[in-house]
Enzyme design. Structure first.
Site, PDB file in Angstrom:
ATOM      1  N   HIS A 142       1.572   4.337  -2.970  1.00 32.43           N
ATOM      2  CA  HIS A 142       1.516   5.799  -2.839  1.00 32.43           C
ATOM      3  C   HIS A 142       2.718   6.445  -3.529  1.00 32.43           C
ATOM      4  O   HIS A 142       2.599   7.502  -4.128  1.00 32.43           O
ATOM      5  CB  HIS A 142       1.525   6.211  -1.366  1.00 32.43           C
TER       6      HIS A 142
ATOM      7  N   GLU B  78      -6.580   6.698  -1.208  1.00 30.27           N
ATOM      8  CA  GLU B  78      -6.419   5.550  -0.320  1.00 30.27           C
ATOM      9  C   GLU B  78      -6.978   4.294  -0.985  1.00 30.27           C
ATOM     10  O   GLU B  78      -6.370   3.231  -0.944  1.00 30.27           O
ATOM     11  CB  GLU B  78      -7.134   5.791   1.015  1.00 30.27           C
TER      12      GLU B  78
ATOM     13  N   HIS C  68       0.831  -1.202   0.000  1.00 32.79           N
ATOM     14  CA  HIS C  68       0.000   0.000   0.000  1.00 32.79           C
ATOM     15  C   HIS C  68       0.874   1.264   0.000  1.00 32.79           C
ATOM     16  O   HIS C  68       0.637   2.199  -0.766  1.00 32.79           O
ATOM     17  CB  HIS C  68      -0.931  -0.022   1.217  1.00 32.79           C
ATOM     18  N   GLU C  69       1.897   1.266   0.828  1.00 32.37           N
ATOM     19  CA  GLU C  69       2.777   2.440   0.917  1.00 32.37           C
ATOM     20  C   GLU C  69       3.574   2.637  -0.369  1.00 32.37           C
ATOM     21  O   GLU C  69       3.737   3.760  -0.842  1.00 32.37           O
ATOM     22  CB  GLU C  69       3.723   2.318   2.118  1.00 32.37           C
TER      23      GLU C  69
END
Ligand SMILES: [Zn+2]
Length: 404
Positions: free
Chosen positions: A149, A228, A145-146
């Site tokens: 980003h 998100e 997930h990071e």
């Protein structure tokens, strides 16, 4: 993938334009309220200069400031080999041009964030509490997930939109306070009609100064919530295992610890909102993150595959809406990406004794503590400023030589 970034960028530009316009208008009203003759443009100029300076600072040292403010420490592979392996894996899955630096935050609350305005120079930061609680699959979900980003340029966007929002809040506050402390000293006394005109400008300026920060925040939060979801979708694509991220999010949501180093400005950067709403739940509009329970349900209802289209379908099903979360270029890719088989791992929620001990160990390692495993089974922790060359085990009394 590049088209996905492009589509993302177009939407960001619209947000940017709106926030920029708000900022300039605010400067204009501020200036006009005090100097009706041409003061508006001076105000606009100053608003732009303030934003420019803050942007330059955050572009060149934003990551450093964020990491320092959150108390993150860069660590070597020895401190947490598993975390490094996972970051390496995700770097490859996401085809990042360089390995992100790895940081650990000395906090018991589980959370994580990514920094770096360029993918060539990025960092992933996780808390000690996160490492202690999550199993490998869950940690992989969070790191994926990071990394998403970073790949989706969300960090760049969050930095600049955040700075613009910050400037709007700052200028509004200065203006409203200046009125409170005896403003209106510079009113022109030329004629009655111009005095009236100025009164109107003043009222418009006040209304705008009150509304602008609220509107800017809503706009910023709406886009950050959407990002998100997109990062969750990308994370599934990289790991092919939605359950990993789902169960990690659940553990993060169930933790009761508060992240002490987070604040309003840094909150949107984390994987889950670190600022727990006091008392009742935050309303949807004023939150930087979508509700975790919803993100978990979307992830768990992905059954067809791990591609973007599968996430969008799951999103539509759970949210009962057709809001496009994934840019159309991402949906165009209809290849089936198979999901990974679920591994059987016992699910333990909450904080047990072992988790607490593990959190402590990780924190000490980050602070350069060294460890000696005594043959009696005790793990002896040695603080970095320990001076002596030998040490006796507090449990069995065995002597250990420290040669470093
Ligand atoms: Zn996130």
């Amino acid at each position: 993938m590049w088209e996905l970034i492009e589509a993302n960028r177009r939407k960001s530009l619209i947000l940017f334009f709106s926030l920029g316009l708000t900022l300039l208008l605010l400067g204009y009203f501020f200036g006009s309220a005090y100097y009706p003759d041409g003061g508006g443009f001076i105000g606009m100029f100053f608003a732009f200069v303030i934003w420019g300076i803050l942007s330059l600072i955050s572009y060149f040292s934003g990551s450093k400031i964020l990491l320092a403010v959150s108390g993150a420490k860069e660590v070597t592979k020895e401190v947490h080999p598993q975390l490094f392996n996972i970051v390496e894996e995700m770097k490859i899955s996401a085809s990042l041009p360089a390995m992100p630096k790895v940081y650990i935050i000395n906090e018991a609350a589980p959370n994580a964030f990514a920094t770096g305005v360029k993918p060539e120079n990025s960092a992933v930061a996780v808390t000690a509490g996160l490492l202690a609680r999550l199993n490998r699959d869950e940690l992989q979900g969070v790191v994926a997930h990071e990394v998403s980003h970073i790949v989706n340029r969300d960090v760049l966007f969050m930095t600049f939109a955040g700075i613009m929002l910050g400037s709007i809040v700052l200028i509004s506050e200065v203006f409203l306070r200046s009125l409170w402390f005896g403003g209106g000293r510079y009113t022109s006394k030329s004629s009655k009609s111009s005095g009236q005109g100025q009164m109107i400008i003043m009222i418009v300026a006040i209304v705008f100064a009150i509304l602008a920060p609220i509107l800017a925040q809503l706009l910023y939060f709406a886009i950050s919530r959407k990002r998100e979801y997109l990062a969750d979708a990308s994370a599934v694509r990289y790991t092919r295992y939605p359950e990993g991220l789902a169960s990690a999010l659940e553990k993060i949501a169930n933790s009761t610890e508060e992240l002490k180093t987070a604040n309003k400005v840094t909150a949107p950067m984390y994987i889950a909102n670190p600022l727990k709403p006091k008392g009742q739940k935050l309303s949807n509009l004023t939150s930087t993150h979508p509700p975790i329970s919803e993100r978990v349900r979307i992830l768990r209802s992905m059954s067809g595959g791990a591609n973007y289209i599968d996430y969008q379908n799951a999103f539509n099903k759970i949210k009962k809406s057709n809001l496009p979360i994934i840019p159309s270029s991402g949906l165009a890719d209809q290849t089936t990406i198979g999901l990974k088989e679920a591994s059987i791992t016992p699910v333990t929620l909450g904080l047990n004794k072992q988790t607490k001990r593990d959190t402590g160990d990780i924190m000490m390692k980050v602070n350069n503590y060294s460890f000696i495993d005594c043959s009696c089974g005790l793990k002896i922790k040695i603080p970095p400023d320990f001076q002596k060359t030998e040490l006796f085990c507090p449990r069995c009394g065995r002597k250990h030589n420290l040669n470093s």
